[in-house]
Structures are given as C-alpha cells and as structure tokens.
Design a protein around this motif. Structure first.
Motif, PDB file in Angstrom:
ATOM      1  N   PHE A  48       0.826  -1.096   0.063  1.00 36.60           N
ATOM      2  CA  PHE A  48       0.193  -0.120   0.069  1.00 36.60           C
ATOM      3  C   PHE A  48       0.991   1.139   0.069  1.00 36.60           C
ATOM      4  O   PHE A  48       0.582   2.316  -0.695  1.00 36.60           O
ATOM      5  CB  PHE A  48      -0.802  -0.016   1.275  1.00 36.60           C
ATOM      6  N   TRP A  49       1.795   1.426   0.714  1.00 38.35           N
ATOM      7  CA  TRP A  49       2.777   2.447   0.878  1.00 38.35           C
ATOM      8  C   TRP A  49       3.507   2.594  -0.403  1.00 38.35           C
ATOM      9  O   TRP A  49       3.754   3.890  -0.676  1.00 38.35           O
ATOM     10  CB  TRP A  49       3.703   2.285   2.022  1.00 38.35           C
ATOM     11  N   LYS A  50       3.837   1.728  -1.087  1.00 39.42           N
ATOM     12  CA  LYS A  50       4.367   1.750  -2.400  1.00 39.42           C
ATOM     13  C   LYS A  50       3.519   2.462  -3.433  1.00 39.42           C
ATOM     14  O   LYS A  50       3.740   3.486  -4.231  1.00 39.42           O
ATOM     15  CB  LYS A  50       4.936   0.525  -3.002  1.00 39.42           C
ATOM     16  N   TYR A  51       2.408   2.121  -3.330  1.00 38.84           N
ATOM     17  CA  TYR A  51       1.180   2.673  -4.065  1.00 38.84           C
ATOM     18  C   TYR A  51       0.969   4.164  -3.730  1.00 38.84           C
ATOM     19  O   TYR A  51       0.807   4.932  -4.717  1.00 38.84           O
ATOM     20  CB  TYR A  51      -0.195   1.845  -3.956  1.00 38.84           C
ATOM     21  N   VAL A  52       1.002   4.704  -2.403  1.00 36.14           N
ATOM     22  CA  VAL A  52       1.116   5.878  -2.165  1.00 36.14           C
ATOM     23  C   VAL A  52       2.042   6.590  -2.745  1.00 36.14           C
ATOM     24  O   VAL A  52       1.802   7.617  -3.214  1.00 36.14           O
ATOM     25  CB  VAL A  52       0.845   5.963  -0.538  1.00 36.14           C
ATOM     26  N   ASP A  53       3.367   6.156  -2.615  1.00 36.24           N
ATOM     27  CA  ASP A  53       4.384   6.862  -3.026  1.00 36.24           C
ATOM     28  C   ASP A  53       4.368   6.892  -4.744  1.00 36.24           C
ATOM     29  O   ASP A  53       4.934   8.079  -5.205  1.00 36.24           O
ATOM     30  CB  ASP A  53       5.832   6.273  -2.749  1.00 36.24           C
ATOM     31  N   GLU A  54       3.901   6.008  -5.300  1.00 36.48           N
ATOM     32  CA  GLU A  54       3.575   6.164  -6.609  1.00 36.48           C
ATOM     33  C   GLU A  54       2.854   7.327  -7.044  1.00 36.48           C
ATOM     34  O   GLU A  54       2.824   7.983  -7.962  1.00 36.48           O
ATOM     35  CB  GLU A  54       3.317   4.853  -7.343  1.00 36.48           C
ATOM     36  N   CYS A  55       1.712   7.436  -6.249  1.00 33.83           N
ATOM     37  CA  CYS A  55       0.626   8.249  -6.685  1.00 33.83           C
ATOM     38  C   CYS A  55       1.144   9.888  -6.377  1.00 33.83           C
ATOM     39  O   CYS A  55       0.924  10.568  -7.216  1.00 33.83           O
ATOM     40  CB  CYS A  55      -0.682   8.138  -5.740  1.00 33.83           C
TER      41      CYS A  55
END
Length: 244
Positions: A48-55
C-alpha cells in the motif's frame, strides 16, 4: 528494514498490483502465528505504501518538493496512525536502538498530544487548517520516531506522512507547518485504497470495527476486540512493550 519472507514478498507485490490496477482482489493473509500475522500485515501495508508513493510522485515529483532530509517542522503536528499501520511500522523496525528510542519518547508525545486529540481530529475532519495550525502550536513534543531531526522509520512511515508534502518556501514550515501542505488531487484515491486495505485486514482477522470508526491514536488498541486484539498485541510486543 527487516528482511521479508517469500510469502510476504508475494503479498506485498500483489497488494501494489491490485491497488495500481484498481482491482478489489487483495491477497489472502497468513496468521497461523502472531509473528506470521504481523509479517502479513506489514507486507500488505508495504504494498500500500508503495502505491501511495507512486501516486504522490506522479503528481508532485520529489525534486519539486521543498521537503528534505533534516527538515522536521511538520513532525510536531498531530501524526495519526491506525493500529494496523502501527503493527507494520514496528514490524519493519529491525533496530533495537530505534525501538528503544521510540519507547523513551512515546510517553511524552502521548501526554502532550492526548489533551488536544478531540479538537485536532475535528479540525482535520472539517479541513480547518488555520484552527489546526493554532492547535499545533500547543504540541511541543515531536513524533516519537524522530531522532536528531531525522525519521527513524522513514521507509515504514504511515500514510499521513507520505501524503504530507509542500512546494512552498521552507521557512514557512517553521512558522505554521499545517498551512504549507500541498493538497493532492490523488488524496481521495489514496484514502479509498487505505480504507480498502484496513477493511481487508479487519475481515481477514475477523476484527470488528469499533463504534465510531477506526481509532487513529498511534498504537491504540480501541479498534479491535477479543482474541484478535490479543494476537495483534502479541505481534507488536515482539518489538516493544506498550500497555493499553
């Protein structure tokens, strides 16, 4: 960052892919033992954190942000963390020094934060940033993960920290850090993904939501009940001891 097992790596990668593609098929979690449970939760949160960082990076690339290592004015603000993010954050800490520093700093942070919590939460919910800024000035204790103006859990920092970015002149952070926050267009998508992940964990462990929603005071256990709460406490207590 603690090393991950093959199963945790699968959970992390599938979580990111699911959120990135807008799918609902989050991976199944493992919970035969408290250690396995904590590892599964941590792996899901890392995805999830990786997804947030990508966004965030897609919308406001890091080189355009004024945030930088050693700039920690925003770390004295109300920093909220769900109980599952707490499990993941602490599970990812592979340093006894970090855990010890957190234990020593947390009581002061909690006593400083607790009296302001209801008003802070209300101001956050209603997007009253001027009011939040005034309340923030009453917070003198920095985040318990902060040491020498640097975040000791940066790779496992919670969602609220990952989405708190600024493009304004850094001097303004010192004056009123809550006034410089950049409003992300992806904020709603990130929060939807956050709720999806938290509900998935709760459903996997058969943990009922507390009345009124999720409790977000760091390491609070109010949002879980019964044996499931004991399982999560056990997973956390591997790394540090914290009484309810």
């Amino acid at each position: 960052m603690a090393s991950e097992t093959k199963q945790e790596r699968i959970i992390r990668k599938k979580t990111f892919t699911t959120l990135h593609n807008g799918s609902d098929a989050l991976p199944e979690l493992c919970f035969e033992t408290p250690e396995e449970a904590a590892g599964s939760i941590a792996a899901l949160m890392r995805g999830f954190w990786k997804y947030v960082d990508e966004c965030v990076e897609r919308e406001i690339p890091q080189h355009t942000q004024t945030c930088a290592k050693g700039c920690s004015h925003c770390c004295s603000q109300p920093i909220f963390m769900d109980v599952f993010e707490a499990v993941a954050c602490i599970h990812c800490m592979d340093s006894e020094k970090v855990a010890k520093a957190f234990m020593e700093s947390f009581p002061a942070w909690q006593s400083n934060f607790a009296p302001q919590q209801p008003l802070l939460w209300k101001a956050l919910q209603e997007d009253k940033w001027d009011e939040l800024g005034a309340l923030t000035k009453k917070l003198t204790a920095t985040c318990p993960f902060l040491e020498n103006n640097e975040c000791t859990c940066y790779d496992a920092r919670p969602m609220v920290c990952r989405t708190w970015v600024s493009k304004k002149f850094r001097f303004l952070c010192r004056m009123n850090p809550s006034s410089i926050k950049y409003t992300l267009a992806c904020q709603d998508a990130v929060h939807d993904a956050y709720n999806k992940v938290l509900l998935h964990i709760a459903a996997s462990f058969e943990i009922p939501l507390a009345s009124g929603g999720w409790t977000t005071l760091p390491l609070a256990y109010n949002s879980v009940e019964g044996n499931s709460a004991e399982l999560l406490k056990h997973a956390i207590s591997k790394h540090l001891t914290y009484s309810r």
